[in-house]
Design an enzyme around this catalytic site. Sequence first.
Site, mmCIF file in Angstrom:
data_model
loop_
_atom_site.group_PDB
_atom_site.id
_atom_site.type_symbol
_atom_site.label_atom_id
_atom_site.label_comp_id
_atom_site.label_asym_id
_atom_site.label_seq_id
_atom_site.Cartn_x
_atom_site.Cartn_y
_atom_site.Cartn_z
ATOM 1 N N CYS A 411 38.367 34.732 32.307
ATOM 2 C CA CYS A 411 38.886 35.024 33.651
ATOM 3 C C CYS A 411 38.578 33.897 34.631
ATOM 4 O O CYS A 411 39.367 33.646 35.541
ATOM 5 C CB CYS A 411 38.324 36.346 34.155
ATOM 6 S SG CYS A 411 36.520 36.384 34.263
ATOM 7 N N HIS A 551 33.778 39.573 37.042
ATOM 8 C CA HIS A 551 35.186 39.205 36.915
ATOM 9 C C HIS A 551 35.583 38.275 38.057
ATOM 10 O O HIS A 551 35.203 38.496 39.215
ATOM 11 C CB HIS A 551 36.064 40.458 36.935
ATOM 12 C CG HIS A 551 37.522 40.165 36.739
ATOM 13 N ND1 HIS A 551 38.044 39.692 35.553
ATOM 14 C CD2 HIS A 551 38.580 40.277 37.585
ATOM 15 C CE1 HIS A 551 39.336 39.534 35.677
ATOM 16 N NE2 HIS A 551 39.685 39.879 36.899
#
Length: 682
Positions: A411, A551
Site C-alpha cells: 500500500c 495502511h
Amino acid sequence: MLTMNDNSEQKWICEYCTYANYPSSLKCTMCRGPKPFLSENIYKLNDEKTHHSSSNTHTGTSASSCERLALRNSWSCETCTYINHSRDSVCIQCGSQAPISTNNIQEHVQPLKISQHSDVAQSLSRSRNNSPPASIINIENSKKAPPNSKWSCPTCTYENWPKSSKCAMCGTITNNHQPEKEPIIEPSENEDDRFRASPNILDTSPSPINNPNNCDYERKIRNLRRKADWNWLNACIGIIEGDPNPVEAYLSSGGDPARTLTASEVAILNRSSAFDVGHTLVHLAIRFQREDMLAILLSQIEGSGSGVKRVPSYVAPDLAADIRRHVTSTIRQRKGSFACNFVTELTTFSLPAEIELLPTPVQEQLFTELLDKDAQEQLESEPAVINWSLELTVRLGSRLYALWNRSAGDCLLDSVMQATWGVFDRDNTLRRALAESLSQGGHMFYPRWKEYEASQASFLQYSLEEGQWEEDWTSLLSLASQPGTSLEQLHVFALAHILRRPIIVYGVKYVKSFRGEALGYARFEGVYLPLLWDQTFCIRTPIALGYTRGHFSALVSIEPCSSSVLNSRQNTQHSNNIGSDQLHSTYLPLVDRDRKLLPIHFLVESELGREETILRQWLDVCETEGGILVAQQFLHKRPLLVAQMVEEWLNHYRRLMQMTTAPFVRPIPIQDYSSEGDTDDE
C-alpha cells in the site's frame, strides 16, 4: 545285491526289477530305481570311478560329455542335493518336491478363482462405489461367460482380464478372444438436470473399467458449455488472472457475489488446482491474494452502495499498463559514491476540476467509487489530521481526498505511485528500485538511520548493541525486497530520495484496535526529506500520504479554479518561477491542528533545533493569513497518458450526468454484452 559279470566288473542288482546295472550307474537303467546304499569306502569308490573314467578315455569314450548329457536331463534336490532324473517329481533320496520349471509349469499352476468372500473381491467391490459383490467366477466350468468376464488360458488355465491379448502368466496369445465394445449411451433430455442435481456425476479421474472411453463425458461437457452462465464463469477466471473487468461486469449486471461454484461449472472451467466446488468469488480473491477485488466484493456483500471501486486505472487498464511501463523506463541509477535509484520525470496527480461541475448525485457516486471512506473518516475525525482548517479547505481550495488503495502490503508503494502517476505499482517497479537503493547505497543510509534510531531509543531510555543494529538493518533490507510485505519509516525516507522530492505523511498518532483501544504510538506522521541528495538535484514540490492503522493512502486535491492570495510573508522567490506547464498550486499544512510543527524524520544531532530552517531549504514554505505554515504544491500539466486515462474515467460520469439531467429521467441502463445476438434492450 552285487554280482560279477564276464568282464570282472561288479554290477549291482536293482531291488525293483532285478536288472543288473553297471557300478557307475546311480539309477536302474530299466526302471530308474535308485541304487542301493552301500557301506563302502568313499575314497575307494572315488578311485574306482577315476580309474573307470580313465579307462573310458583310453577306449575313446568322452565321459565328460556323457555327464553333461545326464545333468541336462536331471535336477538337483534343494534339500539334499541329490541328482534326480527330470521325470521324477520327488527326490528319490529324501522325498522333497521337485522345483517348478517351464517344463512342468502346467502341473503346478492352478486356475485362479475369485469368490465373493475373498479379500480381492471385497477390495474390487469397494473401488466400484459400493457396487454389489461379483459372483463366483469359475472359468473351468462356465459355458457362457458374460461380456466383461475373464478368459482362461488354454495352456496354463490362468484367468486373464478381458482386455488382455495374451496370458499374463505364460505369454500364450489367444486369437479367438475379442472383447466386446461398450455401446455409446446417448444423453437423455433431462441429462443436464441430472448433472446439476448430482455433485459426483462428473468424475474427471480416468477409470479403464467403468469408463473405457471419454466420448460420453465430452458430450456432456459440450452440452453444459452451451447452457453455462459465462458472465459468472468469466468473473471467476478474471479473479484468477487478476483482471477486474469481468468481475465488475458481473456485479454491474446484478450478479450475486455470494454465488458458489457447482460441480458442473468446475468441470467446465477444467482447472482443478484453482477452482473447487462451493467456492465463491470471495474465496477465490482470498486464495489468489486479489486484495483490490476482495474489497469490491466485500463492500458489495455488506451492502454499502454499489460496492464497485471505479478508479481511473480500472476504467482504462491498457493506459494504466502503459503508464507503469513508462515509469519503469524513467528510473535511473546515480553514478558515484551514492548509488541510489531516481526518477527522471516528476509529476503530481490531482483530481480534475470538472468533478465540481457534476450534479450532486453523480458527484457523490464518484467519490464513493473513488475514495477510501474509512481512511477519510479516520483522518478527519477528532482530533482531525487533515482538512482541519477552513482557510485551507474552502478559501485556498486545498481539501485533501484519500484515494482508495489496495489493502496488500504494497500500500505504501501504491499510494506513492497514485500520488504521482495515478496508478498502482502492480509491477513492483518502486519496490525493486527501493531494494536496490538500500542495498547499494546502504553505506549512506545506515549511519543516518542508526543515529536517528539511537536518539529515539535514548529518549525512551533504552539502547541497542551493534549486533542488534545490524540485525535490524538486515531485516529492513529483507522487507524491501519481498513483495507484499509492510514497510517501515526507513523505506519512506528512501522513497523520498528515489522521487527526489519531499514526502509529507499525515497520520494518526495512535494505532487503535477495532474496538477503539489504543494499541501503540504510530511514528509515521511527519516530513521525509531527501537529505542525502544535493538540493539542486531535487524539486521542492512535495506529495502527501495518509496513514491509518497500518495502511497508507494517497492524499490528492482537486485542481483549483483560481489561485489565492497569501500574506506578505509568502516566499515569492520560488512562486514566480512557475513554468507554462504548471497549472495552479495547493497548500499542504506543515503543522498539526495545535499549530505544532510536524516532525522531520532522520535528522542527525547537528541538525536538531533548526527544523523550520531546514523545511524552508527543501520546500516552498509560506504562511497563510491565519498564521498556518504551509508547503506549496505545484500542479504540473498532466502527461499525455495520464490525461487520456483521466478523460476515459470522466466519460463514465459524464454519461451519468446526461441521464440525470434529461427532461424525462429514466433509470440508468446496465451495459451488458451478450454473445447470443442483439436484443431489443441493447
